[in-house]
Design a protein around this motif. Structure first.
Motif, mmCIF file in Angstrom:
data_model
loop_
_atom_site.group_PDB
_atom_site.id
_atom_site.type_symbol
_atom_site.label_atom_id
_atom_site.label_comp_id
_atom_site.label_asym_id
_atom_site.label_seq_id
_atom_site.Cartn_x
_atom_site.Cartn_y
_atom_site.Cartn_z
ATOM 1 N N LEU B 42 28.445 -33.453 69.394
ATOM 2 C CA LEU B 42 27.249 -33.615 68.567
ATOM 3 C C LEU B 42 27.568 -34.481 67.342
ATOM 4 O O LEU B 42 26.773 -35.336 66.947
ATOM 5 C CB LEU B 42 26.733 -32.232 68.140
ATOM 6 C CG LEU B 42 25.394 -32.214 67.415
ATOM 7 C CD1 LEU B 42 24.292 -32.813 68.275
ATOM 8 C CD2 LEU B 42 25.019 -30.794 67.036
ATOM 9 N N THR B 43 28.751 -34.271 66.770
ATOM 10 C CA THR B 43 29.163 -35.047 65.593
ATOM 11 C C THR B 43 29.227 -36.535 65.923
ATOM 12 O O THR B 43 28.697 -37.360 65.173
ATOM 13 C CB THR B 43 30.554 -34.567 65.102
ATOM 14 O OG1 THR B 43 30.563 -33.160 65.080
ATOM 15 C CG2 THR B 43 30.894 -35.113 63.744
ATOM 16 N N LEU B 44 29.879 -36.857 67.043
ATOM 17 C CA LEU B 44 30.015 -38.269 67.415
ATOM 18 C C LEU B 44 28.660 -38.864 67.789
ATOM 19 O O LEU B 44 28.355 -40.005 67.419
ATOM 20 C CB LEU B 44 31.025 -38.417 68.565
ATOM 21 C CG LEU B 44 31.310 -39.844 69.025
ATOM 22 C CD1 LEU B 44 31.827 -40.713 67.877
ATOM 23 C CD2 LEU B 44 32.315 -39.850 70.164
ATOM 24 N N ALA B 45 27.835 -38.085 68.497
ATOM 25 C CA ALA B 45 26.500 -38.564 68.878
ATOM 26 C C ALA B 45 25.695 -38.875 67.619
ATOM 27 O O ALA B 45 25.014 -39.910 67.540
ATOM 28 C CB ALA B 45 25.796 -37.501 69.711
ATOM 29 N N TYR B 46 25.817 -38.019 66.619
ATOM 30 C CA TYR B 46 25.105 -38.216 65.354
ATOM 31 C C TYR B 46 25.610 -39.480 64.653
ATOM 32 O O TYR B 46 24.830 -40.295 64.177
ATOM 33 C CB TYR B 46 25.316 -36.973 64.470
ATOM 34 C CG TYR B 46 24.645 -37.067 63.124
ATOM 35 C CD1 TYR B 46 23.275 -36.871 62.999
ATOM 36 C CD2 TYR B 46 25.387 -37.359 61.986
ATOM 37 C CE1 TYR B 46 22.654 -36.970 61.762
ATOM 38 C CE2 TYR B 46 24.773 -37.457 60.748
ATOM 39 C CZ TYR B 46 23.401 -37.260 60.640
ATOM 40 O OH TYR B 46 22.807 -37.358 59.422
ATOM 41 N N LYS B 47 26.948 -39.642 64.635
ATOM 42 C CA LYS B 47 27.541 -40.812 63.975
ATOM 43 C C LYS B 47 27.060 -42.105 64.631
ATOM 44 O O LYS B 47 26.696 -43.066 63.946
ATOM 45 C CB LYS B 47 29.076 -40.742 64.084
ATOM 46 C CG LYS B 47 29.751 -39.993 62.969
ATOM 47 C CD LYS B 47 31.243 -40.152 63.125
ATOM 48 C CE LYS B 47 32.023 -39.168 62.298
ATOM 49 N NZ LYS B 47 33.447 -39.206 62.584
ATOM 50 N N ILE B 48 27.089 -42.119 65.975
ATOM 51 C CA ILE B 48 26.704 -43.333 66.713
ATOM 52 C C ILE B 48 25.214 -43.633 66.492
ATOM 53 O O ILE B 48 24.839 -44.781 66.230
ATOM 54 C CB ILE B 48 27.030 -43.180 68.227
ATOM 55 C CG1 ILE B 48 28.557 -43.171 68.419
ATOM 56 C CG2 ILE B 48 26.411 -44.304 69.045
ATOM 57 C CD1 ILE B 48 29.037 -42.804 69.819
ATOM 58 N N SER B 49 24.396 -42.594 66.560
ATOM 59 C CA SER B 49 22.954 -42.784 66.369
ATOM 60 C C SER B 49 22.659 -43.317 64.977
ATOM 61 O O SER B 49 21.858 -44.246 64.810
ATOM 62 C CB SER B 49 22.214 -41.459 66.571
ATOM 63 O OG SER B 49 22.571 -40.904 67.787
#
Lengths: 145, 65
Positions: B42-49
């Motif tokens: 979720l952290t990486l998905a948030y960062k990428i988004s």
């Protein structure tokens, strides 16, 4: 660096400094161990053990020292250490390694019991110890999460 | 999990290495995400988004079984 506890790059740099001090202390202890082995005329296994520890520590110390001199390499090391895919790969590999080790040592213990009971008991105890440490670690991690 | 990382990365004209450096992961992680072999946290998905300026739902789509 050693326990992957840094939350950001600044903390990672601080951890790296601590790791250098810790490794330096360990290499000094290993050096004292080598000296004592020669002084007290201990067997080659003990002196070999300390020599191995000392060599590994010196190697790691040189690596950390080089990293500390180069910010971009240190940043790359930070990404490599904390990359979530790398962490997942390590976790899955560790889990499989423990399972394979327990089965392998258990089988070896069973086979060796035919020839030598002492070896079989040593292997059996090793097997139980690994399993015990594994389950205790799981229990501790469960408490934290 | 389906992702639109490749599409948005190409739209921005970024290399895999540039994107990896900017979001703080290895290039191999970006490769795996684009090939949909690895599901981001979720952290990486948030960062990428956040990096692309879109919502998580626009970049990561949950595939129904």
């Amino acid at each position: 660096m050693l326990f992957k506890t840094a939350k950001n790059f600044e903390e990672f740099k601080e951890n790296e400094k601590l790791a250098r001090i810790l490794i330096f202390v360990l290499s000094v202890i290993a050096l004292i161990g080598i000296y004592l082995c020669f002084r007290l005329d201990k067997n080659s296994y003990q002196s070999g053990f300390f020599t191995g520890i000392f060599s590994a520590m010196v190697f790691y110390l040189i690596k950390l020292f080089r990293l500390s001199k180069n910010e971009s390499k240190l940043k790359a090391e930070f990404i490599k250490t904390y990359d979530e895919r790398n962490i997942l790969i390590q976790q899955q590999a560790s889990q499989k390694t423990v399972s394979i080790s327990i089965i392998g040592i258990g089988m070896a213990s069973l086979i060796s019991s035919i020839f030598n009971m002492q070896i079989a008991l040593t292997l059996g105890l090793t097997c139980v110890s690994i399993a015990l440490v594994f389950f205790i670690t799981i229990a501790l991690v469960k408490k934290r999460l | 999990m389906r992702t639109e990382i490749l599409k948005y990365r190409r739209m921005k004209g970024l290399s895999q290495q540039q994107l990896a450096d900017d979001v703080g992961v290895s290039r191999q992680t970006i490769v795996s995400l684009e090939k949909e072999r690895y599901v981001a946290s979720l952290t990486l998905a948030y960062k990428i988004s956040k990096y692309f300026g879109y919502s998580i739902e626009e970049i990561f789509h949950m595939e129904e079984e």
